[in-house]
Design an enzyme around this catalytic site. Structure first.
Site, PDB file in Angstrom:
ATOM      1  N   LYS A  97       0.798  -1.235   0.000  1.00 11.64           N
ATOM      2  CA  LYS A  97       0.000   0.000   0.000  1.00 11.64           C
ATOM      3  C   LYS A  97       0.835   1.291   0.000  1.00 11.64           C
ATOM      4  O   LYS A  97       0.368   2.357   0.404  1.00 11.64           O
ATOM      5  CB  LYS A  97      -1.002   0.057   1.176  1.00 11.64           C
ATOM      6  CG  LYS A  97      -1.820  -1.188   1.381  1.00 11.64           C
ATOM      7  CD  LYS A  97      -2.223  -1.887   0.109  1.00 11.64           C
ATOM      8  CE  LYS A  97      -3.186  -1.120  -0.759  1.00 11.64           C
ATOM      9  NZ  LYS A  97      -3.374  -1.846  -2.068  1.00 11.64           N
ATOM     10  N   CYS A  98       2.055   1.181  -0.456  1.00  9.58           N
ATOM     11  CA  CYS A  98       2.910   2.367  -0.510  1.00  9.58           C
ATOM     12  C   CYS A  98       3.135   2.853  -1.945  1.00  9.58           C
ATOM     13  O   CYS A  98       3.982   3.715  -2.186  1.00  9.58           O
ATOM     14  CB  CYS A  98       4.255   2.067   0.152  1.00  9.58           C
ATOM     15  SG  CYS A  98       4.110   1.881   1.935  1.00  9.58           S
ATOM     16  N   GLY A  99       2.408   2.289  -2.907  1.00  9.84           N
ATOM     17  CA  GLY A  99       2.590   2.712  -4.297  1.00  9.84           C
ATOM     18  C   GLY A  99       3.321   1.683  -5.142  1.00  9.84           C
ATOM     19  O   GLY A  99       3.844   2.007  -6.220  1.00  9.84           O
ATOM     20  N   THR A 100       3.328   0.447  -4.667  1.00  5.12           N
ATOM     21  CA  THR A 100       4.038  -0.629  -5.366  1.00  5.12           C
ATOM     22  C   THR A 100       3.574  -0.782  -6.816  1.00  5.12           C
ATOM     23  O   THR A 100       4.393  -0.859  -7.739  1.00  5.12           O
ATOM     24  CB  THR A 100       3.774  -1.975  -4.650  1.00  5.12           C
ATOM     25  OG1 THR A 100       3.774  -1.779  -3.248  1.00  5.12           O
ATOM     26  CG2 THR A 100       4.778  -3.023  -5.054  1.00  5.12           C
ATOM     27  N   HIS A 163       8.203  -7.793  -1.247  1.00  2.00           N
ATOM     28  CA  HIS A 163       7.916  -7.027  -0.025  1.00  2.00           C
ATOM     29  C   HIS A 163       8.900  -7.421   1.086  1.00  2.00           C
ATOM     30  O   HIS A 163       8.751  -7.000   2.224  1.00  2.00           O
ATOM     31  CB  HIS A 163       6.494  -7.317   0.475  1.00  2.00           C
ATOM     32  CG  HIS A 163       5.402  -6.710  -0.372  1.00  2.00           C
ATOM     33  ND1 HIS A 163       5.424  -5.403  -0.816  1.00  2.00           N
ATOM     34  CD2 HIS A 163       4.237  -7.231  -0.843  1.00  2.00           C
ATOM     35  CE1 HIS A 163       4.330  -5.156  -1.523  1.00  2.00           C
ATOM     36  NE2 HIS A 163       3.590  -6.248  -1.564  1.00  2.00           N
ATOM     37  N   ARG A 180       5.903   5.389   2.023  1.00  4.28           N
ATOM     38  CA  ARG A 180       4.764   6.320   2.038  1.00  4.28           C
ATOM     39  C   ARG A 180       4.510   6.784   3.451  1.00  4.28           C
ATOM     40  O   ARG A 180       4.775   6.050   4.426  1.00  4.28           O
ATOM     41  CB  ARG A 180       3.539   5.581   1.498  1.00  4.28           C
ATOM     42  CG  ARG A 180       2.323   6.441   1.306  1.00  4.28           C
ATOM     43  CD  ARG A 180       1.191   5.670   0.667  1.00  4.28           C
ATOM     44  NE  ARG A 180       0.135   6.585   0.249  1.00  4.28           N
ATOM     45  CZ  ARG A 180      -1.020   6.213  -0.273  1.00  4.28           C
ATOM     46  NH1 ARG A 180      -1.263   4.928  -0.468  1.00  4.28           N
ATOM     47  NH2 ARG A 180      -1.926   7.109  -0.615  1.00  4.28           N
ATOM     48  N   ARG A 310      -7.245   3.166  -6.132  1.00  3.37           N
ATOM     49  CA  ARG A 310      -8.314   3.797  -5.356  1.00  3.37           C
ATOM     50  C   ARG A 310      -8.299   5.300  -5.576  1.00  3.37           C
ATOM     51  O   ARG A 310      -8.747   5.788  -6.588  1.00  3.37           O
ATOM     52  CB  ARG A 310      -8.178   3.413  -3.864  1.00  3.37           C
ATOM     53  CG  ARG A 310      -9.407   3.715  -3.025  1.00  3.37           C
ATOM     54  CD  ARG A 310      -9.191   3.339  -1.572  1.00  3.37           C
ATOM     55  NE  ARG A 310      -8.171   4.139  -0.915  1.00  3.37           N
ATOM     56  CZ  ARG A 310      -8.398   5.249  -0.217  1.00  3.37           C
ATOM     57  NH1 ARG A 310      -9.628   5.696  -0.066  1.00  3.37           N
ATOM     58  NH2 ARG A 310      -7.399   5.921   0.351  1.00  3.37           N
ATOM     59  N   LYS A 311      -7.715   6.040  -4.628  1.00  6.06           N
ATOM     60  CA  LYS A 311      -7.807   7.501  -4.672  1.00  6.06           C
ATOM     61  C   LYS A 311      -6.502   8.125  -5.167  1.00  6.06           C
ATOM     62  O   LYS A 311      -6.514   9.100  -5.920  1.00  6.06           O
ATOM     63  CB  LYS A 311      -8.121   7.992  -3.264  1.00  6.06           C
ATOM     64  CG  LYS A 311      -9.115   9.109  -3.183  1.00  6.06           C
ATOM     65  CD  LYS A 311      -9.553   9.263  -1.727  1.00  6.06           C
ATOM     66  CE  LYS A 311     -10.429  10.487  -1.573  1.00  6.06           C
ATOM     67  NZ  LYS A 311     -10.825  10.664  -0.159  1.00  6.06           N
TER      68      LYS A 311
HETATM   69  P1  A3P Z   1      -4.831   4.790  -1.959  1.00  4.33           P
HETATM   70  O1  A3P Z   1      -5.498   3.604  -1.351  1.00  4.33           O
HETATM   71  O2  A3P Z   1      -4.406   5.801  -0.937  1.00  4.33           O
HETATM   72  O3  A3P Z   1      -5.621   5.415  -3.050  1.00  4.33           O
HETATM   73  P2  A3P Z   1       0.114  -0.589  -3.595  1.00  4.33           P
HETATM   74  O4  A3P Z   1       0.233  -0.643  -5.057  1.00  4.33           O
HETATM   75  O5  A3P Z   1       1.439  -0.648  -2.885  1.00  4.33           O
HETATM   76  O6  A3P Z   1      -0.857  -1.574  -3.077  1.00  4.33           O
HETATM   77  O7  A3P Z   1      -0.423   0.869  -3.217  1.00  4.33           O
HETATM   78  C1  A3P Z   1      -1.763   1.205  -3.472  1.00  4.33           C
HETATM   79  C2  A3P Z   1      -1.923   2.703  -3.399  1.00  4.33           C
HETATM   80  O8  A3P Z   1      -1.329   3.290  -4.577  1.00  4.33           O
HETATM   81  C3  A3P Z   1      -3.393   3.099  -3.427  1.00  4.33           C
HETATM   82  O9  A3P Z   1      -3.478   4.293  -2.639  1.00  4.33           O
HETATM   83  C4  A3P Z   1      -3.632   3.359  -4.900  1.00  4.33           C
HETATM   84  O10 A3P Z   1      -4.741   4.171  -5.183  1.00  4.33           O
HETATM   85  C5  A3P Z   1      -2.321   4.020  -5.304  1.00  4.33           C
HETATM   86  N1  A3P Z   1      -2.045   3.905  -6.735  1.00  4.33           N
HETATM   87  C6  A3P Z   1      -2.171   2.799  -7.507  1.00  4.33           C
HETATM   88  N2  A3P Z   1      -1.827   3.083  -8.772  1.00  4.33           N
HETATM   89  C7  A3P Z   1      -1.485   4.388  -8.803  1.00  4.33           C
HETATM   90  C8  A3P Z   1      -1.066   5.272  -9.845  1.00  4.33           C
HETATM   91  N3  A3P Z   1      -0.947   4.854 -11.087  1.00  4.33           N
HETATM   92  N4  A3P Z   1      -0.800   6.542  -9.516  1.00  4.33           N
HETATM   93  C9  A3P Z   1      -0.933   6.986  -8.236  1.00  4.33           C
HETATM   94  N5  A3P Z   1      -1.333   6.199  -7.224  1.00  4.33           N
HETATM   95  C10 A3P Z   1      -1.608   4.910  -7.493  1.00  4.33           C
END
Ligand code: A3P
Length: 345
Positions: A97-100, A163, A180, A310-311
């Site tokens: 959930k850090c932008g992976t 991870h 993040r 998501r957001k």
């Molecule tokens: P939010 O839940 O705050 O919206 P991961 O990929 O590590 O699981 O991280 C998921 C987070 O990255 C989610 O954050 C998701 O919306 C965001 N995310 C996924 N794809 C993205 C993109 N292309 N650009 C920006 N944020 C993105």
């Protein structure tokens, strides 16, 4: 695209190396636990255990100081014993959930841009989820389906995702880590896990992260391992932040390309290739694709792929956390990161 050196061959989409045609484009089946004798020394059932707060179906085991999902422990052992890194491998690492997903997409689009121009109508990211484009080390080393052989057979440079904490992949010479702001990470994790476990409370998620027993936690030790390695050996570990990637995607993709030894040439910049990579991997574009609207991410959590997108903003925690929750998280961060040089605003 003017370039004097020959275009690299890898990375190629990992799912395309799957022989079994009926699996192409579909979900990965449940990981079988390895049935060989590699794991005799580490007796998983003897490691300290905890249930993930609010999700009793997920059991964590403490292995080498980190709380791993129980089924990942054999993979962690195998990664350390059998993964043969190449000097030009690129490892994408993060806590969940850090932008992976975004970083995986950006790195794949950047490194594969010679074979797959990012503006092309047949780009792999238009038909595959980013996580299908590159191997996930934990999934590979859980065994089965010839995954290790497929990893070995990939052309260089390989791009892989994990991870796992830095200590477990310290032998890799090029690692890109994304971290993040922890309150946003917690809120993102809660939303994500709730898609499958609707009873999960934000307080449970916060408590598990703050207590250290979250997936691949403690988060502070995970981040610090990579942070310290990036300070000591900046040519081996690039430390990125989700917030910075949002603020300046092109600037950070430029750094990424430089770090992996494939800088954008002036001609590529002029032709808008960097901008094409950023657009291809934008949240709006990725979430609009059919492949990302359907299917599940993987067998452990069975979360829908669409929950990965998501957001995508900074500071969403204010919409969900009470002041007490925010203070708890901030206090843990302040305490655990004191005098380390790693800060979150
Ligand atoms: P939010 O839940 O705050 O919206 P991961 O990929 O590590 O699981 O991280 C998921 C987070 O990255 C989610 O954050 C998701 O919306 C965001 N995310 C996924 N794809 C993205 C993109 N292309 N650009 C920006 N944020 C993105």
């Amino acid at each position: 695209m003017a370039s004097n050196s020959p275009a690299p061959v890898g990375p190629v989409p990992f799912l395309d190396t799957e022989k079994d045609d009926h699996q192409v484009g579909s979900d990965v089946p449940p990981f079988p636990l390895p049935d060989d004798h590699e794991h005799e020394v580490v007796v998983v059932s003897e490691l300290p255990s905890k249930l993930l707060a609010g999700i009793p179906q997920i059991s964590l085991r403490r292995y080498q100081g980190f709380w791993l999902p129980e089924s990942w422990v054999p993979a962690a052992v195998s990664i350390q014993r059998r993964f043969k890194p190449r000097p030009d491998d690129v490892i994408i690492s993060s806590l969940p959930k850090c932008g992976t997903t975004w970083l995986v997409a950006l790195a794949f689009a950047t490194m594969a841009r010679h074979a797959y121009p990012p503006s092309g109508a047949d780009h792999p990211l238009l038909r595959l989820n980013p996580h299908q484009c590159i191997p996930f080390l934990e999934g590979v080393f859980l065994g089965g389906r010839g995954r290790e052989e497929r990893l070995e057979a990939l052309p260089s440079p390989r791009l892989v995702n994990t991870h796992m904490p830095h200590a477990m992949i310290a032998c890799c010479s090029r690692v890109v880590y994304i971290c993040r702001e922890p309150k946003d990470m917690v809120v993102s994790m809660w939303h994500y896990l709730r898609t499958v476990h609707p009873q999960l409370s934000l307080q449970d998620t916060l408590d598990s992260v703050c207590g250290g027993a979250s997936r691949c936690g403690p988060f502070w030790d995970h981040a610090l391992g990579y942070w310290r390695a990036s300070v000591a050996t900046p040519d081996r570990v690039l430390f990125l932040r989700y917030e910075e990637l949002l603020r300046d995607p092109a600037g950070n993709v430029r750094r990424l390309a430089q770090f992996v030894g494939q800088p954008f040439s002036p001609a590529e910049e002029e032709a808008g290739v960097l901008g094409d990579v950023v657009r291809l991997c934008s949240l709006d574009n990725l979430r609009s694709l059919e492949v990302n609207k359907t299917g599940i991410v993987g067998p452990l959590l069975k979360t829908p792929r669409k929950a990965l997108f998501r957001k995508g903003v900074v500071g969403d925690w204010v919409n969900h956390m009470t002041p007490e929750m925010a203070r708890l998280m901030d206090d843990v961060v302040a305490h655990k990161l004191r005098d380390t040089g790693l800060h979150f605003k």
